[in-house]
Scaffold this active site. Structure first.
Site, short mmCIF file in Angstrom:
data_model
loop_
_atom_site.label_atom_id
_atom_site.label_comp_id
_atom_site.label_asym_id
_atom_site.label_seq_id
_atom_site.Cartn_x
_atom_site.Cartn_y
_atom_site.Cartn_z
N PHE A 218 0.86 -1.19 0.00
CA PHE A 218 0.00 0.00 0.00
C PHE A 218 0.89 1.23 0.00
O PHE A 218 1.62 1.48 0.95
CB PHE A 218 -0.95 0.06 1.20
N ASP B 280 9.41 3.01 1.98
CA ASP B 280 8.20 3.77 2.32
C ASP B 280 7.95 3.57 3.81
O ASP B 280 7.38 2.56 4.22
CB ASP B 280 7.02 3.29 1.47
N LYS C 16 2.43 10.90 7.20
CA LYS C 16 1.64 10.64 8.40
C LYS C 16 2.15 11.37 9.65
O LYS C 16 1.90 12.56 9.79
CB LYS C 16 1.49 9.14 8.60
C1 LIG Z 1 -0.89 5.93 4.37
C2 LIG Z 1 0.20 5.43 3.52
C3 LIG Z 1 0.50 6.04 2.29
C4 LIG Z 1 -0.35 7.13 1.69
O1 LIG Z 1 -0.41 8.28 2.49
P1 LIG Z 1 -1.59 9.34 2.25
O2 LIG Z 1 -1.19 10.49 3.14
O3 LIG Z 1 -2.87 8.70 2.65
O4 LIG Z 1 -1.57 9.69 0.80
C5 LIG Z 1 1.59 5.56 1.59
N1 LIG Z 1 2.35 4.55 2.06
C6 LIG Z 1 2.09 3.94 3.23
C7 LIG Z 1 2.97 2.85 3.70
C8 LIG Z 1 0.99 4.35 3.99
O5 LIG Z 1 0.71 3.72 5.14
#
Ligand SMILES: *Cc1c(COP(=O)(O)O)cnc(C)c1O
Length: 401
Positions: A141, A226, A255
């Site tokens: 994700f 990520d 985040k």
């Molecule tokens: C939440 C998340 C995203 C996307 O972040 P948004 O601020 O919702 O666009 C990307 N990568 C990971 C691992 C995430 O948990």
């Protein structure tokens, strides 16, 4: 009709149904607790998917935001502002890297990572034009943009959004041999979550991240981590990669970087990599704005003390010790995670993830299900041990164990 019912009915009527929220309408929040419009208090065991690592209404973060609100909030990058250089320098230092490219949401930062890797591939590695390949993992994700969902394996996230962006190859997560086979001379990057959050808090096998590091270094391929959900204290370290003593070529952050106050994301890397950009090649109106920088600077200061990483380690050990006991009862088939972060697979006989989440809500604990049978536990790192124990007691009660 109660005020909760009225709010939910209005939301259903006037908002797109791209979410299925639990039927609770939050009015205020402090620390690890949220209060709904009818005055009921709930323990927040989700923390905005880790956007709220430092808790609701964190005094230091709110004060930093408030002070900046009275100075200047937005300049655009057409001009310099007096919080920008400090933010970039401090974030680079926290990451042990050299340069920062600030954006707003996580998806934008992932897009930035993809664009950066491609540009690096053409300008530095010498990949023929249009041939750059990025290898990703299944069940990933990384966000919701058209390009990012192009390399998702989740049918819900992907269906009916094509045509899809080419240039990605998907391999099984945790399988180093498959990754090695996928990396070729046109590969510019490997993009991975060091722990897969949305997939259900999947921790890769020991040695995997170190293996990815070795392979990417040998093949002149960028390792992009990520850490949007796994980073900034959640697992007990500033970065989840640290659990394997791995330093990637690029961190993607979001985040918690915004302290639960404003969206702040960034790509952090070396001069060799982020140095590829020339003016006009990438940008964002809001990226690196003064309010975002002021809040993120305070987040970085909080992280530098190590206090929350330590809390995540100690409370996380306790959490996992308690959760493992649940597997003995048969109500839980698996528990995964690291630090104050857990994915719990519920035995089908005990209900779906959604049903367990609803029953927990009735007991004033808020969690979120994922992939049908899994619930995810990720309370703010400010949670007290007593509150965590109370939350676990409610979980035991709804599971009947
Ligand atoms: C939440 C998340 C995203 C996307 O972040 P948004 O601020 O919702 O666009 C990307 N990568 C990971 C691992 C995430 O948990």
């Amino acid at each position: 009709m109660t005020s909760t019912e009225r709010s939910i009915a209005a939301a259903e009527e006037h908002s797109a149904h791209n979410y299925h929220p639990l039927p609770v309408v939050v009015a205020t929040a402090q620390g690890a607790w949220m209060t709904d419009v009818e005055g009921r208090r709930y323990l927040d065991m989700l923390a905005g998917y880790s956007a709220l690592n430092f808790g609701h209404g964190n005094r230091r973060l709110i004060d930093a935001a408030r002070a900046q609100l009275d100075r200047v909030t937005l300049t655009s990058r057409a001009f310099h502002h007096d919080r920008f250089a400090d933010f970039c320098a401090e974030l680079a230092a926290l990451c042990g890297m050299e340069m920062v490219l600030p954006m707003n949401t996580g998806a934008e930062a992932v897009e930035t990572a993809v664009k950066t890797a491609r540009k690096w591939g053409y300008r530095v590695k010498g990949v023929p034009d249009g041939r750059a390949k990025i290898v990703v993992a299944d069940n990933n994700f990384h966000g919701r943009t058209t390009t990012i969902i192009s390399f998702s394996t989740d049918p819900e996230a992907r269906a009916d959004f094509g045509p899809y962006t080419p240039g990605f190859e998907i391999v099984p997560y945790g399988d180093l041999a498959a990754l090695e086979a996928a990396v070729d001379e046109h590969t510019v990057a490997v993009l991975l979550e060091p722990i897969q959050g949305e997939a259900g808090v999947l921790v890769p096998p020991p040695g995997y991240l170190a293996g990815v590091r070795r392979l990417t270094a040998e093949r002149n391929v960028l390792f992009i981590a990520d850490e949007i959900q796994s980073g900034l204290g959640r697992t007990g370290k500033t970065f989840a990669c640290e659990h394997e003593d791995v330093v990637p070529d690029m961190y993607v952050l979001g985040k918690a970087l915004g302290g639960g106050v404003v969206p702040v994301s960034a790509v952090v890397s070396s001069q060799d990599v982020l140095g590829v950009y020339r003016p006009g090649e990438h940008g964002s109106t809001f990226g690196g704005n003064p309010l975002a920088c002021a809040v993120a600077l305070e987040v970085i200061a909080i992280l530098r003390s190590g206090e929350y990483q330590e809390r995540a380690t100690e409370l996380g050990d306790h959490l996992h010790h308690e959760l493992v006991r649940l597997t003995a009862s048969g109500a839980v088939t698996a528990v995964r995670g690291r630090g104050l972060w857990a994915g719990i697979d519920i035995a089908p006989s005990h209900g779906t993830g959604r049903e367990i989440s609803e029953r927990l809500m009735e007991r004033r604990v808020l969690v979120k299900d994922t992939h049908g049978s899994t619930i995810r536990i990720a309370p703010p790192l400010v949670i007290s041990k007593e509150d965590l124990d109370w939350g676990l007691e409610q979980l035991r009660a709804v599971l009947g164990s």
